[in-house]
Design a protein around this motif. Structure first.
Motif, PDB file in Angstrom:
ATOM      1  N   ILE A 198     -60.154-109.571  55.558  1.00 47.81           N
ATOM      2  CA  ILE A 198     -59.367-110.696  56.561  1.00 47.81           C
ATOM      3  C   ILE A 198     -57.931-110.487  55.445  1.00 47.81           C
ATOM      4  CG2 ILE A 198     -61.446-112.013  56.967  1.00 47.81           C
ATOM      5  CD1 ILE A 198     -59.958-113.896  54.068  1.00 47.81           C
ATOM      6  N   TYR A 199     -57.473-109.636  54.502  1.00 45.61           N
ATOM      7  CA  TYR A 199     -56.013-109.728  54.719  1.00 45.61           C
ATOM      8  C   TYR A 199     -55.057-109.655  55.273  1.00 45.61           C
ATOM      9  CZ  TYR A 199     -52.122-109.726  52.252  1.00 45.61           C
ATOM     10  OH  TYR A 199     -50.988-109.446  51.613  1.00 45.61           O
ATOM     11  N   GLU A 200     -54.906-108.735  56.492  1.00 43.80           N
ATOM     12  CA  GLU A 200     -53.885-108.549  57.169  1.00 43.80           C
ATOM     13  C   GLU A 200     -53.269-109.874  58.149  1.00 43.80           C
ATOM     14  OE1 GLU A 200     -53.628-104.294  58.461  1.00 43.80           O
ATOM     15  OE2 GLU A 200     -52.136-105.009  59.696  1.00 43.80           O
TER      16      GLU A 200
ATOM     17  N   TRP B 130     -55.217-113.920  56.111  1.00 46.31           N
ATOM     18  CA  TRP B 130     -55.274-114.372  54.705  1.00 46.31           C
ATOM     19  C   TRP B 130     -52.742-114.133  55.278  1.00 46.31           C
ATOM     20  CZ3 TRP B 130     -57.499-115.682  49.972  1.00 46.31           C
ATOM     21  CH2 TRP B 130     -57.003-115.998  49.132  1.00 46.31           C
ATOM     22  N   ARG B 131     -52.591-113.552  55.221  1.00 38.97           N
ATOM     23  CA  ARG B 131     -51.421-112.821  54.831  1.00 38.97           C
ATOM     24  C   ARG B 131     -51.094-113.984  56.124  1.00 38.97           C
ATOM     25  NH1 ARG B 131     -46.508-110.608  55.908  1.00 38.97           N
ATOM     26  NH2 ARG B 131     -45.756-109.382  53.869  1.00 38.97           N
ATOM     27  N   PRO B 132     -50.991-113.950  57.057  1.00 41.34           N
ATOM     28  CA  PRO B 132     -50.171-115.077  58.309  1.00 41.34           C
ATOM     29  C   PRO B 132     -50.180-116.111  58.281  1.00 41.34           C
ATOM     30  CG  PRO B 132     -51.777-113.033  59.400  1.00 41.34           C
ATOM     31  CD  PRO B 132     -52.016-113.112  58.366  1.00 41.34           C
TER      32      PRO B 132
ATOM     33  N   ILE C 265     -45.389-100.505  46.678  1.00 42.33           N
ATOM     34  CA  ILE C 265     -46.099-100.804  46.021  1.00 42.33           C
ATOM     35  C   ILE C 265     -46.502-101.552  46.376  1.00 42.33           C
ATOM     36  CG2 ILE C 265     -46.048-101.424  43.767  1.00 42.33           C
ATOM     37  CD1 ILE C 265     -42.988 -99.457  42.669  1.00 42.33           C
ATOM     38  N   ALA C 266     -48.373-102.044  45.908  1.00 41.59           N
ATOM     39  CA  ALA C 266     -49.337-103.381  45.935  1.00 41.59           C
ATOM     40  C   ALA C 266     -49.536-103.572  47.587  1.00 41.59           C
ATOM     41  CB  ALA C 266     -48.850-104.245  45.167  1.00 41.59           C
ATOM     42  N   CYS C 267     -49.743-102.543  48.724  1.00 37.48           N
ATOM     43  CA  CYS C 267     -49.331-102.062  49.977  1.00 37.48           C
ATOM     44  C   CYS C 267     -50.348-103.063  50.052  1.00 37.48           C
ATOM     45  CB  CYS C 267     -49.793-100.695  49.748  1.00 37.48           C
ATOM     46  SG  CYS C 267     -51.063 -99.378  49.767  1.00 37.48           S
TER      47      CYS C 267
ATOM     48  N   LEU D  55     -49.013 -97.297  47.273  1.00 40.46           N
ATOM     49  CA  LEU D  55     -50.238 -97.170  46.191  1.00 40.46           C
ATOM     50  C   LEU D  55     -50.181 -99.037  45.920  1.00 40.46           C
ATOM     51  CD1 LEU D  55     -48.630 -95.861  42.687  1.00 40.46           C
ATOM     52  CD2 LEU D  55     -48.836 -98.504  43.099  1.00 40.46           C
ATOM     53  N   ASP D  56     -51.505 -98.881  45.546  1.00 36.82           N
ATOM     54  CA  ASP D  56     -52.060 -99.970  45.101  1.00 36.82           C
ATOM     55  C   ASP D  56     -53.096 -99.958  43.596  1.00 36.82           C
ATOM     56  OD1 ASP D  56     -52.276-103.757  46.750  1.00 36.82           O
ATOM     57  OD2 ASP D  56     -54.234-102.960  45.259  1.00 36.82           O
ATOM     58  N   ILE D  57     -53.380-100.980  43.315  1.00 38.91           N
ATOM     59  CA  ILE D  57     -54.762-100.620  41.895  1.00 38.91           C
ATOM     60  C   ILE D  57     -55.953-101.115  42.710  1.00 38.91           C
ATOM     61  CG2 ILE D  57     -54.165-102.851  41.567  1.00 38.91           C
ATOM     62  CD1 ILE D  57     -54.263-101.582  38.358  1.00 38.91           C
TER      63      ILE D  57
ATOM     64  N   ASP E  20     -50.917 -98.247  39.186  1.00 36.82           N
ATOM     65  CA  ASP E  20     -50.839 -98.930  38.056  1.00 36.82           C
ATOM     66  C   ASP E  20     -49.476 -99.279  38.700  1.00 36.82           C
ATOM     67  OD1 ASP E  20     -50.274-101.402  37.024  1.00 36.82           O
ATOM     68  OD2 ASP E  20     -51.322-100.400  35.438  1.00 36.82           O
ATOM     69  N   ALA E  21     -48.567-100.395  39.142  1.00 38.27           N
ATOM     70  CA  ALA E  21     -47.506-100.712  39.475  1.00 38.27           C
ATOM     71  C   ALA E  21     -46.569-100.879  37.990  1.00 38.27           C
ATOM     72  CB  ALA E  21     -46.761-101.674  40.640  1.00 38.27           C
ATOM     73  N   THR E  22     -46.965-100.844  36.925  1.00 35.51           N
ATOM     74  CA  THR E  22     -46.371-100.756  35.737  1.00 35.51           C
ATOM     75  C   THR E  22     -46.070 -99.110  35.416  1.00 35.51           C
ATOM     76  OG1 THR E  22     -48.106-102.050  35.093  1.00 35.51           O
ATOM     77  CG2 THR E  22     -46.758-103.100  35.571  1.00 35.51           C
TER      78      THR E  22
ATOM     79  N   CYS F 191     -41.570-103.516  47.191  1.00 29.00           N
ATOM     80  CA  CYS F 191     -42.998-104.281  46.367  1.00 29.00           C
ATOM     81  C   CYS F 191     -42.767-105.712  47.466  1.00 29.00           C
ATOM     82  CB  CYS F 191     -42.805-104.339  45.159  1.00 29.00           C
ATOM     83  SG  CYS F 191     -44.372-105.079  44.213  1.00 29.00           S
ATOM     84  N   TYR F 192     -44.134-106.279  47.531  1.00 27.99           N
ATOM     85  CA  TYR F 192     -44.164-107.079  49.202  1.00 27.99           C
ATOM     86  C   TYR F 192     -44.980-107.599  48.781  1.00 27.99           C
ATOM     87  CZ  TYR F 192     -40.026-107.013  52.385  1.00 27.99           C
ATOM     88  OH  TYR F 192     -38.705-106.486  52.488  1.00 27.99           O
ATOM     89  N   ALA F 193     -45.102-109.522  47.846  1.00 25.87           N
ATOM     90  CA  ALA F 193     -45.961-110.126  48.240  1.00 25.87           C
ATOM     91  C   ALA F 193     -46.742-109.597  46.935  1.00 25.87           C
ATOM     92  CB  ALA F 193     -46.747-110.248  49.122  1.00 25.87           C
TER      93      ALA F 193
HETATM   94  C1  LIG Z   1     -51.035-109.900  48.645  1.00 26.46           C
HETATM   95  S1  LIG Z   1     -51.056-107.925  48.545  1.00 26.46           S
HETATM   96  C2  LIG Z   1     -49.702-107.584  49.261  1.00 26.46           C
HETATM   97  C3  LIG Z   1     -49.817-106.509  50.252  1.00 26.46           C
HETATM   98  C4  LIG Z   1     -49.098-106.723  51.216  1.00 26.46           C
HETATM   99  N1  LIG Z   1     -47.525-106.005  50.322  1.00 26.46           N
HETATM  100  C5  LIG Z   1     -48.465-107.313  51.916  1.00 26.46           C
HETATM  101  O1  LIG Z   1     -46.476-107.785  51.427  1.00 26.46           O
HETATM  102  O2  LIG Z   1     -49.008-108.268  52.767  1.00 26.46           O
HETATM  103  C6  LIG Z   1     -50.962-108.054  46.487  1.00 26.46           C
HETATM  104  C7  LIG Z   1     -51.627-106.126  46.466  1.00 26.46           C
HETATM  105  O3  LIG Z   1     -50.809-106.361  44.927  1.00 26.46           O
HETATM  106  C8  LIG Z   1     -51.840-106.140  44.111  1.00 26.46           C
HETATM  107  N2  LIG Z   1     -51.966-105.537  42.742  1.00 26.46           N
HETATM  108  C9  LIG Z   1     -51.798-106.291  41.830  1.00 26.46           C
HETATM  109  N3  LIG Z   1     -51.430-105.871  40.778  1.00 26.46           N
HETATM  110  C10 LIG Z   1     -51.094-104.380  40.636  1.00 26.46           C
HETATM  111  C11 LIG Z   1     -50.563-103.611  39.734  1.00 26.46           C
HETATM  112  N4  LIG Z   1     -50.590-103.549  39.010  1.00 26.46           N
HETATM  113  N5  LIG Z   1     -50.077-102.435  40.643  1.00 26.46           N
HETATM  114  C12 LIG Z   1     -50.882-102.026  41.669  1.00 26.46           C
HETATM  115  N6  LIG Z   1     -51.292-102.825  42.856  1.00 26.46           N
HETATM  116  C13 LIG Z   1     -51.711-104.379  42.599  1.00 26.46           C
HETATM  117  C14 LIG Z   1     -53.323-106.086  44.594  1.00 26.46           C
HETATM  118  O4  LIG Z   1     -54.430-105.361  44.637  1.00 26.46           O
HETATM  119  C15 LIG Z   1     -52.932-106.757  46.198  1.00 26.46           C
HETATM  120  O5  LIG Z   1     -53.445-105.609  47.323  1.00 26.46           O
END
Ligand SMILES: C[S@@+](CC[C@H](N)C(=O)[O-])C[C@H]1O[C@@H](n2cnc3c(N)ncnc32)[C@H](O)[C@@H]1O
Length: 265
Positions: A66-68, A71-73, A109-111, A133-135, A158-160, A174-176
């Motif tokens: 449900i995210y795209e 939840w996100r909108p 990042i965090a796609c 990239l996502d975790i 991992d983004a870190t 890197c968004y949201a």
């Molecule tokens: C709110 S979503 C954002 C999705 C998209 N970027 C957007 O703007 O709609 C946040 C994402 O960050 C990811 N995330 C959290 N910690 C992370 C990490 N250390 N490395 C990579 N992704 C991570 C989560 O799994 C989640 O999919």
């Protein structure tokens, strides 16, 4: 256009030239392997206790479907003051801020479920590559299922600790997500490291209130969940001190977008 299965099977081939062999050899990142259509470079380790509640929520399997579209909108509209026009233009504006075109390589990042990655892929020619990239495994499964694209690959990392060598990529975003990752400035350091000179960076994150009493309340309440509210100058200051140029900022409600360019010289 290739089928979804073809995209998945070529994901490793498309991604491998960009991955940092040194980090793989040193064991800093795992050997890349194809899992459910995405490439995974993280070890199959047990749950990481350092994750915030907000980060764990993102890994909840029922959220990805449900995210795209729900939840996100809902979140974006509420936090941006119901600015419908900006909401509709957000992806295209990001493509412009990143100057995406041709055979560039962009890292998202965090796609999440790839909602931006697919738009980035659309802006590139067949020689270009959008890497999401996502975790979270559920998010990546959803990305492969709904935002598959011939110019896109999905990567569990991992983004870190990004699995790329220095100065490898033309654009990074890197968004949201920076507001839910416990060490957001490590992520920013990694973004700077992998970006090529002349490359573009764009982040979207929270913005704390300018009123001290509200700011304190926001931090106290949201802090319990692991969500962070950033000062209005947090990213512009960071970008400036990292030597970025062409820094621009947009504010919508409690959300900020900051863009910049890594200098060539
Ligand atoms: C709110 S979503 C954002 C999705 C998209 N970027 C957007 O703007 O709609 C946040 C994402 O960050 C990811 N995330 C959290 N910690 C992370 C990490 N250390 N490395 C990579 N992704 C991570 C989560 O799994 C989640 O999919």
């Amino acid at each position: 256009m290739a089928s979804e299965g073809t995209h998945a099977s070529s994901a490793l081939d498309r991604l491998s030239p960009f991955l940092d062999d040194g980090r793989i050899a040193d064991g800093v990142i795992g050997r890349p392997r194809l899992v459910n259509g995405y490439v995974d470079v993280l070890p199959d380790s047990p749950e990481d206790d350092s994750k915030s509640l907000a980060q764990r929520t993102m890994e909840f399997p029922l959220l990805a479907p449900i995210y795209e579209h729900i939840w996100r909108p809902a979140g974006v509209l509420a936090f941006m003051g119901f600015n419908l026009q900006h909401f509709r233009e957000e992806r295209e504006k990001t493509v412009q801020a990143l100057h995406l075109s041709g055979d560039q390589t962009v890292l998202d990042i965090a796609c999440g479920p790839g909602n931006f990655t697919a738009t980035f892929a659309d802006a590139l020619s067949p020689g270009g590559l959008a890497i999401g990239l996502d975790i979270s495994r559920p998010m990546l499964r959803k990305a492969v299922e709904t935002n598959s694209h011939p110019n896109a690959v999905y990567l569990r990392g991992d983004a870190t600790s990004l699995p790329f060598p220095d100065a490898a990529l033309d654009a990074v975003t890197c968004y949201a997500a920076l507001y839910l990752i416990p060490d957001p400035f490590t992520v920013l350091d990694e973004m700077m490291r992998v970006l090529k000179p002349g490359g573009r960076i764009s982040v979207m994150a929270s913005r704390a209130s300018e009123y001290p009493a509200i700011r304190r309340a926001q931090r106290r309440v949201l802090g319990l969940t692991g969500l962070r509210m950033f000062d209005i100058n947090a990213f512009t200051d960071y970008f400036r001190s990292s030597g970025l140029t062409e820094i621009t900022q947009e504010i919508y409600g409690v959300v900020q977008y900051v863009h910049g360019m890594k200098p060539t010289g």
